[in-house]
Design a protein around this motif. Structure first.
Motif, PDB file in Angstrom:
ATOM      1  N   UNK A  18      14.018 -33.081  61.864  1.00  0.00           N
ATOM      2  CA  UNK A  18      15.346 -32.641  62.300  1.00  0.00           C
ATOM      3  C   UNK A  18      15.604 -33.129  63.723  1.00  0.00           C
ATOM      4  N   UNK A  19      14.688 -32.744  64.627  1.00  0.00           N
ATOM      5  CA  UNK A  19      14.848 -33.125  66.037  1.00  0.00           C
ATOM      6  C   UNK A  19      14.879 -34.646  66.185  1.00  0.00           C
ATOM      7  N   UNK A  20      13.866 -35.309  65.610  1.00  0.00           N
ATOM      8  CA  UNK A  20      13.767 -36.771  65.741  1.00  0.00           C
ATOM      9  C   UNK A  20      15.051 -37.443  65.263  1.00  0.00           C
ATOM     10  N   UNK A  21      15.505 -37.005  64.086  1.00  0.00           N
ATOM     11  CA  UNK A  21      16.682 -37.635  63.478  1.00  0.00           C
ATOM     12  C   UNK A  21      17.861 -37.567  64.436  1.00  0.00           C
ATOM     13  N   UNK A  22      18.145 -36.367  64.933  1.00  0.00           N
ATOM     14  CA  UNK A  22      19.309 -36.216  65.822  1.00  0.00           C
ATOM     15  C   UNK A  22      19.098 -37.048  67.081  1.00  0.00           C
ATOM     16  N   UNK A  23      17.848 -37.159  67.530  1.00  0.00           N
ATOM     17  CA  UNK A  23      17.548 -37.949  68.715  1.00  0.00           C
ATOM     18  C   UNK A  23      17.765 -39.439  68.442  1.00  0.00           C
ATOM     19  N   UNK A  24      17.181 -39.912  67.333  1.00  0.00           N
ATOM     20  CA  UNK A  24      17.213 -41.347  67.031  1.00  0.00           C
ATOM     21  C   UNK A  24      18.620 -41.812  66.660  1.00  0.00           C
ATOM     22  N   UNK A  42      17.627 -41.994  51.224  1.00  0.00           N
ATOM     23  CA  UNK A  42      18.608 -41.099  50.621  1.00  0.00           C
ATOM     24  C   UNK A  42      18.411 -41.037  49.114  1.00  0.00           C
ATOM     25  N   UNK A  43      18.123 -42.184  48.524  1.00  0.00           N
ATOM     26  CA  UNK A  43      17.953 -42.190  47.070  1.00  0.00           C
ATOM     27  C   UNK A  43      16.814 -41.277  46.653  1.00  0.00           C
ATOM     28  N   UNK A  44      15.749 -41.327  47.440  1.00  0.00           N
ATOM     29  CA  UNK A  44      14.600 -40.512  47.079  1.00  0.00           C
ATOM     30  C   UNK A  44      14.900 -39.036  47.375  1.00  0.00           C
ATOM     31  N   UNK A  45      15.712 -38.818  48.407  1.00  0.00           N
ATOM     32  CA  UNK A  45      15.991 -37.459  48.834  1.00  0.00           C
ATOM     33  C   UNK A  45      17.138 -36.863  48.008  1.00  0.00           C
ATOM     34  N   UNK A  86      14.516 -31.341  53.943  1.00  0.00           N
ATOM     35  CA  UNK A  86      14.442 -32.070  55.214  1.00  0.00           C
ATOM     36  C   UNK A  86      14.849 -33.526  55.031  1.00  0.00           C
ATOM     37  N   UNK A  87      15.783 -33.982  55.843  1.00  0.00           N
ATOM     38  CA  UNK A  87      16.154 -35.402  55.827  1.00  0.00           C
ATOM     39  C   UNK A  87      15.033 -36.194  56.485  1.00  0.00           C
ATOM     40  N   UNK A  88      14.595 -37.272  55.832  1.00  0.00           N
ATOM     41  CA  UNK A  88      13.477 -38.045  56.413  1.00  0.00           C
ATOM     42  C   UNK A  88      13.868 -39.516  56.569  1.00  0.00           C
ATOM     43  N   UNK A  89      14.752 -39.801  57.521  1.00  0.00           N
ATOM     44  CA  UNK A  89      15.218 -41.183  57.706  1.00  0.00           C
ATOM     45  C   UNK A  89      14.043 -42.121  58.010  1.00  0.00           C
ATOM     46  N   UNK A  90      14.109 -43.344  57.476  1.00  0.00           N
ATOM     47  CA  UNK A  90      12.958 -44.243  57.645  1.00  0.00           C
ATOM     48  C   UNK A  90      12.795 -44.626  59.119  1.00  0.00           C
ATOM     49  N   UNK A  91      13.907 -44.581  59.849  1.00  0.00           N
ATOM     50  CA  UNK A  91      13.793 -44.836  61.295  1.00  0.00           C
ATOM     51  C   UNK A  91      12.770 -43.883  61.910  1.00  0.00           C
ATOM     52  N   UNK A  92      12.890 -42.614  61.598  1.00  0.00           N
ATOM     53  CA  UNK A  92      11.976 -41.607  62.151  1.00  0.00           C
ATOM     54  C   UNK A  92      10.551 -41.848  61.656  1.00  0.00           C
TER      55      UNK A  92
END
Lengths: 682, 682
Positions: free
Chosen positions: B146-152, B164-167, B49-55
């Motif tokens: 997933x949903x949040x990321x595409x939304x944000x 990304x580095x951690x992921x 799962x991608x976990x962007x800090x924005x989300x």
């Protein structure tokens, strides 16, 4: 109580020393008035000390001491005659028994003593033991048996015989050289065997009981087996691999029938460094449960079948029975093949192909004849559909021995581990479970080879697998020999050495001048070198060597010009004749017995038996019980070394005598359905 | 607290499943007002799962979450960033942290999750874990990333970068085929490596942590090493043997310095079946103490020297560090040679002979360049007089790796175990202790080979040791192809196959018609087959095949008549060029550094370093400390994968740059006495 436990209970620390002095514990029942409570006499002495009952009688002040029977030993020492030792003494016996201790033991204060029972050995400092004996408060009578014996007149034959039987020195070979074997193969097989394997430098005893060191002389044979077998199985499409030696409890216990057979012998790792492991981890006793979860993972389609993997590894079965070099060891080397097939036919064909390879290893490499057959339901591998086997025979003891087994597992494991694929021939989406085999051959095979061929001079190794095939010994050099002659002989021997090496033979030459040729001969015989090549002045003059075969001392004169062809021929003849001779022995001692009355006598005459049999498990159990030596003491005294075990079914031979019309089972009244091979066995 | 202990403390039972879902635990520190107590955000999500800090920011209602530094993690979770995981949650954290859980995790109720820290992995049922989280009473915020990321909208680059580095998915290869490698060797070496070894079918992970299955593809390489090495050592007079895997505590602990090095990693057997063992028994971590008591027994005279034994076995070192296939495993295969000599010269000569054999195994068989040298006092084998080594280099990580070691033990062990003989050259009755060596090469060598040559398409195996050297693939068959053409191609391919087999090559041909040639190419590349031979209509017409090298995709057209000579030549070229290329890499990254200011930067640029050095152990320790990445968070964020360890001394190379007059040590003010090779290492 078993030796180890007794010592532990007494918290007597055991040690290990190559120089420990062997001891023996003998228990005698004196002639006693009817209804009087018997007072047993316990004799503790060095194994090497002769302990004639005449001396025992006078020292203990009793009449006609005879080896005590099990019931008496149980009553006083609460253990069996197989397991009793000096370590079973305790304060409660004070006044109830008489205790004679060999003065040689008391004198050996600074040395290590080895306690032996029929089932175990343990070593501890003499001092520890003497302190223990004193601590029991039992009165000790010290006896100088040597002196007494020479003083006393010869004891009555029967009595002497009794003692002699218990005293291993009975098997002693009179003129044995110091470096050589000192006991007779027939008279005292077990002592002979342990001398053969150690003095022949096949193995050495190790300080963890039940484990042994495989020295180069034996490991080389194993490597030859590996090289030969690897070539053959790779032709069949088998690949080598390596799976971990550890298996988690959860996985190990997945296949219930299977693990039942191994559970009591599994060694468990519970600690690493100083931390306790959360889950205890077993050391593999065999690898079915180690490998099959991954077979299930790897086998996705019928195109992944057959999957045939083999591994050369060691497995651990912590047996508590008396260990024996090569034959019963707690860690042993083997190969284990594990294959999965789409069709049962394919799997069953492989079972036979592998069994044939095992037979060829025994016969073509080790010169040991074996009988191919099938195990009965009672004797098959836990979890197998059926087990095929190669059964050997040790003529010296008249006992059968399992050589190697090739199992068809059916779908027993594939169902348990869900090793399945979509059925290519079935309806859309239908699945089938793989048909599996497992097969193994272990270093036990080396023990069978050694027991079969070796003699009172030492090892006899089949030329094809001997690390050293030829030893060259310069001979006939005396004080009178001139320097020139000496040089001529030695350089001649060296060129013989070279031409044999060039012929691809494994040769050593023994030029040590601090040993006599006779000593070198004995040394080479002890280590089983197949051929001795002597080269002396006469040979030099005649331009030949004198070759002597290890197995039958047959002499050959071989011209220097024909060494490269003739010596390999002689070695091949020897290889072939060793197998023929062993086969003749086996054939002579594999006897057809149709009637029960002949069964036990034939068994006791050191034979294995082919009998018509009904195939019913209960009948097999009955045969085993009924053929066991009854422990009525008397018989035990007549031949203390006769195995008391009953006859097991060894296999149902593939090669069957024809059953007579309406032939009944040898034991029960049911009709016989086949001939089965029975025997006492290892 | 390490993962295993945490789980144990929570008594969460771990399980094992090939299908476990990887997860990640990330801890963020939001931007906080000066002196305000920070409220860390713990994110637990599937690794995929991608976990962007924005989300994260919006879900947790915080500003600019950045990866937390060690001090913060210590403060809240009382463990290091290397070891923190969701398992470190506890009730006392309720209200003090924010907890975001990937909704995908909560949805995966019936599956198995794999917890990972930098140092360990463990698998347990999702349900168990969710129950545990709830039991802590910490409020859980479920996030559908997933949903949040595409939304944000896209988060600011810096922040995205951090996450990304951690992921691990950062290293993803865009166009990776499903069957192929999906991560990039340079961007995410450790994930790449575990894909390479598993998808290349070199090994499989096993359900006992730290143990692995060696599959035929890797075991074959090991067998090639065995065959080559056996021939060479037997020329030196070394014999193979086998010693037990068990050693008693008393014996194991006899050589104090020696055992100190191993004690924390020794696995102990304490139970057999259901009975506790009286004496706990260790599984050998190495066999000095197993073998030497018997050397003392066997070596009676100087004529028994030299005694040179080798054994191929497995040893067990229960390391608690993060295990890695081939490189750090709790059980591993190796050979261990143990020899005893009369003269120190003889012993020391052998040390070098063996080291040279190890170099040749790496370079001639595995195509891996190594540097021969001597270990420093700090790094030498426990109990050795000195240790010589072959040191390799993994270019992708810039780390050195110990390849194999050959130790001179002097008389350290022979004194301890009293391995002595009468001195043939000394006065009557004077005795001398034997000079001993021990030397070992393990399956770690396979890991070095794999890391060195393999690429983003899969394994690359050197031709000499590859189980399959050539794969033949019929090509150019389309729907339009006539039956005759098809048959001509297939039978042509079959005769190519046959003539290559006859030339002694290890060949497979892939005639499966349910796979496209492209798929077959990818499959062969994944498994590292050195040469692909294509045969299609054009080839048929031109009477040739098209051969393609695995390492550099170089194409060759080879006439059917010259197959038997040309194909083996191409394979040999490839073998040689693989070594040359790897050597060029090593040479390029082995940099002479005379001044300290250049030391760490050069190290961080993925090099090993040759520096003038004083040879003082304390200075070596200082170099190690001073070159370790300071954990100041910032740097950790710049390259999360840079090993934070300091530079160890790898060896003092035999081949030395010449020291300048009055050259000082690279670190301290003392004069340099030699060049030493330093580097981060495995």
């Amino acid at each position: 109580m078993a030796l180890e436990q007794s010592l532990a209970a007494l918290s007597l620390a055991t040690v290990s020393s190559p120089d420990a002095l062997a001891t023996k514990t003998l228990i005698f029942k004196p002639k006693t008035a009817k209804n009087a409570v018997p007072v047993p006499v316990l004799v503790f002495a060095l194994a090497s000390t002769e302990t004639p009952s005449k001396v025992i009688a006078s020292a203990a002040g009793v009449k006609e001491p005879r080896l005590a029977r099990d019931d008496l030993i149980q009553e006083f020492f609460s253990t069996s005659s197989k397991e009793v030792s000096i370590a079973n003494l305790n304060a409660s016996l004070a006044g109830k028994i008489k205790l004679l201790v060999d003065s040689a033991v008391l004198a050996a204060e600074d040395s290590i003593l080895e306690l032996s029972t029929e089932l175990a050995k343990a070593q501890l400092p003499a001092k520890t033991l003497v302190d223990f004996i004193n601590s029991t408060g039992i009165e000790v009578t010290s006896v100088d048996f040597a002196a007494e014996a020479s003083a006393a007149p010869a004891a009555a034959p029967t009595q002497k015989a009794e003692v002699a039987k218990k005293d291993k020195s009975a098997g002693k070979i009179e003129d044995a050289k110091l470096i050589g074997i000192t006991v007779d193969k027939v008279k005292d097989f077990s002592s002979w065997y342990s001398q053969i394997v150690t003095k022949g430098e096949m193995l050495d005893y190790y300080d963890v009981s039940g484990c042994y060191i495989l020295r180069p002389n034996s490991y080389f044979v194993w490597e030859e087996i590996q090289n030969w077998f690897n070539i053959e199985i790779k032709k069949l499409g088998v690949q080598n691999s390596y799976f971990p030696m550890f298996v988690s409890q959860r996985v190990l216990e997945k296949e219930k029938d299977h693990i039942e057979g191994f559970a009591p012998e599994v060694a468990w790792v519970t600690r690493a460094g100083s931390s306790e492991l959360e889950e205890h981890i077993a050391i593999r006793p065999t690898s079915e449960t180690v490998m099959y979860p991954y077979y299930a993972k790897w086998i996705r389609s019928h195109r992944d079948l057959p999957l045939r993997l083999n591994q050369w590894n060691s497995v651990v079965r912590w047996e508590f029975k008396h260990p024996q070099p090569f034959l019963r060891t707690r860690e042993f080397l083997w190969q284990e093949g594990h294959t999965a097939h789409l069709s049962q036919e394919g799997a069953m064909e492989e079972v036979d192909q592998i069994l044939e390879l095992y037979k060829r290893i025994y016969e073509e490499l080790l010169a040991v004849p074996v009988i191919k057959g099938k195990k009965t339901e009672n004797e098959k591998f836990a979890g197998a559909a059926y087990t095929t086997t190669c059964e050997g025979f040790i003529a010296a003891t008249g006992r059968g021995i399992q050589g190697a087994t090739s199992h068809h597992l059916g779908t027993n494991f594939s169902k348990m581990f869900n090793i399945s694929v979509e059925n290519p021939d079935g309806p859309e989406g239908s699945r089938v479970h793989a048909f599996q085999n497992s097969w193994g051959l272990s270093t036990r095979s080396l023990g069978v080879m050694i027991m079969t061929h070796s003699d009172n001079k030492g090892l006899v190794l089949p030329p094809r697998v001997a690390q050293t095939q030829v030893t060259i010994v310069p001979v006939g050099l005396t004080a009178k020999t001139t320097k020139e002659e000496r040089e001529a002989i030695n350089s001649g021997a060296k060129s013989v050495e070279q031409s044999l090496r060039d012929a691809g033979l494994r040769v050593i030459a023994d030029y040590r001048d601090n040993y006599s040729p006779g000593w070198k001969f004995a040394d080479a015989e002890l280590k089983g070198v197949p051929l001795r090549v002597e080269f002396g002045p006469k040979d030099l003059a005649a331009g030949r060597v004198t070759a002597v075969r290890r197995d039958n001392s047959k002499k050959y004169e071989v011209g220097l010009t024909e060494l490269a062809t003739r010596i390999p021929e002689i070695l091949e003849e020897m290889q072939v004749e060793m197998l023929e001779n062993a086969r003749a022995d086996f054939d002579k001692h594999r006897i057809v017995v149709d009637e029960w009355k002949d069964f036990v006598p034939t068994l006791n005459a050191k034979n294995v038996i082919l009998s018509p049999w009904c195939g019913v498990p209960e009948c097999e159990d009955d045969i085993k019980d009924s053929s066991a030596t009854k422990d009525d003491g008397e018989e035990a005294e007549q031949d203390e070394r006769a195995p008391s075990m009953g006859a097991k079914s060894l296999c149902i031979p593939n090669d069957q005598p024809t059953l007579k019309e309406g032939q009944k089972c040898v034991r029960c009244d049911k009709p016989a359905i086949q001939y089965c091979m029975f025997g006492r066995s290892y």
